[in-house]
Design an enzyme around this catalytic site. Structure first.
Site, mmCIF file in Angstrom:
data_model
loop_
_atom_site.group_PDB
_atom_site.id
_atom_site.type_symbol
_atom_site.label_atom_id
_atom_site.label_comp_id
_atom_site.label_asym_id
_atom_site.label_seq_id
_atom_site.Cartn_x
_atom_site.Cartn_y
_atom_site.Cartn_z
ATOM 1 N N THR A 20 -9.243 -10.103 3.863
ATOM 2 C CA THR A 20 -8.930 -11.532 3.733
ATOM 3 C C THR A 20 -9.586 -12.358 4.827
ATOM 4 O OG1 THR A 20 -6.815 -11.133 2.622
ATOM 5 C CG2 THR A 20 -7.045 -13.215 3.784
ATOM 6 N N THR A 96 -5.421 -6.813 5.625
ATOM 7 C CA THR A 96 -4.092 -6.433 6.125
ATOM 8 C C THR A 96 -3.361 -5.441 5.228
ATOM 9 O OG1 THR A 96 -3.025 -8.312 5.016
ATOM 10 C CG2 THR A 96 -3.818 -8.657 7.272
ATOM 11 N N ASP A 97 -3.822 -5.266 3.982
ATOM 12 C CA ASP A 97 -3.109 -4.376 3.058
ATOM 13 C C ASP A 97 -2.886 -2.987 3.644
ATOM 14 O OD1 ASP A 97 -2.889 -6.296 1.123
ATOM 15 O OD2 ASP A 97 -4.471 -5.517 -0.167
#
Length: 359
Positions: A20, A96-97
Site C-alpha cells: 500500500t 501491511t497484510d
C-alpha cells in the site's frame, strides 16, 4: 589553526517490496504497487534535514499478500550484505497484510546487531492523510539509532517501535493497527529521537532455510463443533501443522484422536486463537485440554502467536531440524523454557531500568 574531524553521517539502506505504501491509481481507478523506492523516499518531508545518508533498493514491487518465504529469505541475505558493507541500519517498506509474519521471519534470520526495521502504510499515497512518509521517516530514524541495536527486527508504525516477535496487526483499516498486545511497544520516535523504554530479553536466531526444501506447514483454527475430517484432509498434505486452539489451548473432543495420530507423524504445534495471552501446559485435564494434547505429542506454543508459530515451524523444517530441536525451539520462542535451551546462537539483552535516547 586546529582542524577537527567530523564523524560521517549514519547510512541507512531502504529496501522496497511494494505494498500500500507504494501504490498509486491504475487505469481502472483501483490502486496497485507502482511507485519506486526512490519515489517513496523523495516524498518524505524532513528527511533531507535528518543528517542520515540514504540508499535505496527496489527489491520487489508486490502487494504484501503475494510476498513469499523465498522473497523474505533473499531479502534477509541482501540486508546482511548491506550491513556487512558498512550500513548502520536497514529499513524495509512493504504491504501491511503480512508484516507480522515477514518481520518475524526476518527476526529469526537476522544475526547482526544493527537495526532491521520494517514499516508500511495503511493509507495509500493517493489519499488525504497518507501515513507512509511519516512511517518511513520514523523507521529511518530508528534504523540509524545506536539505541535500536541488538533488538533484532523491529516494526515501526505510527511513531511506535515494536519487536517483530510480539507485534500483530489488530485492525483492517486503522492507522495504529500494529500493537504488541502482551507487552506494549519497546519505545517511541519523538521529535526525531528514538526513545527505548525497554528491550527484548534475548535474541533467538536460525540459520537460513534451504529454499529448495520448501516445507508445507498448515494452520488450522479450531471452531465450535469442528469436524475431524477437515484435519484429516489437511494432515495428509503437510509437513507440519499449527493448531490455533480455544483459549489456553483446547480443542473439541472429536479432534483429539486425529491430532494424536498426526503428532506421531509430523510436528504439531498447539497455539491459542485468542489475540493475546499464552497457551498453558498443566491446568486443564479433560479430553481435548492442553494437558491432554501435550501428552499426545503436541508442542505447546506458549506466548507464540499461531501466525508466528507457523513461520518458525516452517523455517525449522526447511533447516532440517530434528524433532527434539523443533520442540525445544518452539517452547523457547514461546517463553516456556529458558533461552539457554535454544540450540542456536543467543545474544543476551538485559532489560534496561531507565529510558535511553539519542539526545
Amino acid at each position: 589553526m586546529s582542524s577537527t574531524s567530523t564523524a560521517p553521517p549514519p547510512r541507512v539502506v531502504v529496501f522496497g517490496l511494494g505494498g500500500t505504501i507504494a501504490m498509486t491509481s491504475s487505469t481502472g481507478g483501483a490502486v496497485i504497487p507502482a511507485l519506486s523506492t526512490q519515489q517513496l523516499v523523495d516524498a518524505v518531508p524532513g528527511l533531507a534535514d535528518a543528517g542520515i545518508e540514504i540508499e535505496v533498493v527496489d527489491f520487489r514491487r508486490r502487494p504484501g499478500a503475494s510476498l513469499t518465504i523465498t522473497d523474505i529469505t533473499e531479502l534477509a541475505a541482501a540486508a546482511a550484505d548491506a550491513l556487512a558493507n558498512g550500513a548502520n541500519g536497514v529499513v524495509v517498506t512493504q504491504g501491511t497484510d503480512t508484516i507480522e509474519e515477514t518481520a518475524y521471519l526476518l527476526d529469526l534470520l537476522h544475526h547482526r546487531p544493527e537495526p532491521l526495521v520494517v514499516t508500511g502504510a495503511m493509507r495509500n499515497p493517493t489519499l488525504a492523510g497518507a501515513d507512509g512518509p511519516a512511517n518511513i521517516l520514523s523507521a529511518i530514524h530508528t534504523a540509524a539509532s545506536t539505541h535500536a541495536r541488538e533488538q533484532g527486527c523491529l516494526v515501526v508504525f505510527a511513531d511506535e517501535v515494536h519487536a517483530a516477535r510480539w507485534v500483530t496487526k489488530t485492525h483492517s483499516t486503522s492507522g495504529d493497527t500494529f500493537r504488541s498486545l502482551d507487552t506494549g511497544p519497546l519505545g517511541y520516535v519523538l521529535e526525531g529521537t528514538v526513545r527505548m523504554l525497554t528491550r527484548v530479553p534475548h535474541r533467538l536466531t536460525l540459520t537460513p532455510p534451504h529454499l529448495a526444501e520448501h516445507a508445507r506447514v498448515g494452520l488450522h483454527t479450531v471452531t465450535l463443533d469442528d469436524d475431524p475430517t477437515v484435519l484429516d484432509a489437511i494432515g495428509a498434505r503437510v509437513d507440519g501443522l499449527v493448531i490455533a486452539g480455544f483459549g489456553v489451548g483446547h480443542v473439541p473432543e472429536p479432534l483429539v484422536d486425529t491430532l494424536g495420530t498426526l503428532a506421531g507423524r509430523i510436528p504439531v504445534v498447539l497455539a491459542s486463537r485468542a489475540p493475546a495471552g499464552p497457551t498453558l501446559t498443566r491446568t486443564y485435564g479433560f479430553p481435548g485440554s492442553e494437558q491432554d494434547l501435550i501428552t499426545r505429542g503436541l508442542i505447546p506454543a506458549g506466548w507464540l502467536h499461531p501466525y508466528k508459530a507457523r513461520i518458525l515451524l516452517g523455517a525449522l523444517l526447511n533447516a532440517s531440524a530434528n524433532p527434539q530441536d523443533i520442540a525445544t525451539a518452539i517452547t523457547t520462542a514461546g517463553g516456556l523454557t529458558g533461552p539457554t535451551a535454544w540450540p542456536w546462537p543467543i545474544t543476551d539483552n538485559q532489560p534496561t531500568e531507565t529510558s535511553t535516547t539519542d539526545a
